[in-house]
Design a protein around this motif. Sequence first.
Motif, short mmCIF file in Angstrom:
data_model
loop_
_atom_site.label_atom_id
_atom_site.label_comp_id
_atom_site.label_asym_id
_atom_site.label_seq_id
_atom_site.Cartn_x
_atom_site.Cartn_y
_atom_site.Cartn_z
N GLN A 175 102.40 33.89 40.74
CA GLN A 175 102.02 32.97 41.80
C GLN A 175 102.35 31.53 41.40
O GLN A 175 102.84 30.73 42.21
CB GLN A 175 100.54 33.10 42.13
CG GLN A 175 100.13 32.21 43.30
CD GLN A 175 98.83 32.68 43.94
OE1 GLN A 175 98.12 33.50 43.38
NE2 GLN A 175 98.52 32.17 45.11
N ARG A 179 104.69 29.46 43.70
CA ARG A 179 104.07 28.40 44.50
C ARG A 179 104.24 27.02 43.86
O ARG A 179 104.50 26.04 44.56
CB ARG A 179 102.57 28.70 44.68
CG ARG A 179 102.28 30.05 45.31
CD ARG A 179 102.62 30.07 46.79
NE ARG A 179 102.36 31.40 47.37
CZ ARG A 179 102.41 31.68 48.65
NH1 ARG A 179 102.74 30.73 49.51
NH2 ARG A 179 102.17 32.90 49.10
N ASP A 180 104.06 26.94 42.55
CA ASP A 180 104.10 25.64 41.89
C ASP A 180 105.50 25.25 41.42
O ASP A 180 105.90 24.10 41.53
CB ASP A 180 103.14 25.61 40.69
CG ASP A 180 101.70 25.87 41.10
OD1 ASP A 180 101.38 25.66 42.29
OD2 ASP A 180 100.89 26.29 40.25
N ILE A 198 101.32 37.10 47.17
CA ILE A 198 101.94 35.98 46.46
C ILE A 198 103.35 35.65 46.98
O ILE A 198 104.02 34.79 46.44
CB ILE A 198 102.02 36.24 44.93
CG1 ILE A 198 102.87 37.48 44.62
CG2 ILE A 198 100.62 36.40 44.35
CD1 ILE A 198 103.15 37.67 43.14
N HIS A 200 106.19 35.00 50.43
CA HIS A 200 106.25 34.39 51.76
C HIS A 200 106.65 35.38 52.84
O HIS A 200 106.12 35.35 53.95
CB HIS A 200 107.27 33.24 51.76
CG HIS A 200 107.00 32.18 50.74
ND1 HIS A 200 107.62 32.15 49.50
CD2 HIS A 200 106.15 31.13 50.77
CE1 HIS A 200 107.17 31.11 48.82
NE2 HIS A 200 106.29 30.47 49.56
#
Length: 235
Positions: A175, A179-180, A198, A200
């Motif tokens: 994740q 994400r980051d 986790i 899209h």
Amino acid sequence: MPELLKVSGLVAGYGEAKVLAGIDVTLGQGQALALLGRNGTGKTTLINTIVGHTRRFAGSITLNGKELTKLRPDQRALAGIGWVPQERNIFKSLTVEENLTAVAVPGPWTVQRIYQMFPRLQERKANLGNQLSGGEQQMLAIGRALMLNPQVLLLDEPLEGLAPIIVQELLAVLQQIIRDEGMSVILVEQNARKALGITHDAIVLERGSVVHAAPAKTLLDDPGLLDGLLGVARH
């Protein structure tokens, strides 16, 4: 969103056997895609074809507009394809640090960043690959793929056979990467809900074809549809 990886009309398999039947997949920059389906539907074959380990009969694979289909697997890796196979394929006779540095390509992912993400690997940096637990080997396989500084990371069932506490640790890392760090990822995972949590977007394969494509949240919010697509009973 800029298109990064594009698979068009892909027919591929092993020997004379065709497993993939004209697949189309597009992955945007910074997007994560869950690749779902029952066993034997072509998920691993699709990953292996992108990497270059199957026989392609038709179709194309492009990365940032560059055609990959005529490149060897090692050339695809240098072009930006990072791969974590089911078998992990770490170098068991090399130390953790040697595994990481052996494939390193200059870029933002360094040994120290891998150690920050996986402190356990730093603790084991002088251990040989065959001295690691299954979870540690999977961490090393992910870290080694990141050391290629890839544009796309392909993960083939990275949580398989691991203890629940390790699964949660790896999910948190994935994740973070998605994400980051904004890594573009294709994730094959038998536990669909963990993968959808986790990523899209998601596609579901059946008999080598895409039978459903939707945002990951759409499938998470409709368990009946998800279970119907995967042919599983509700738990």
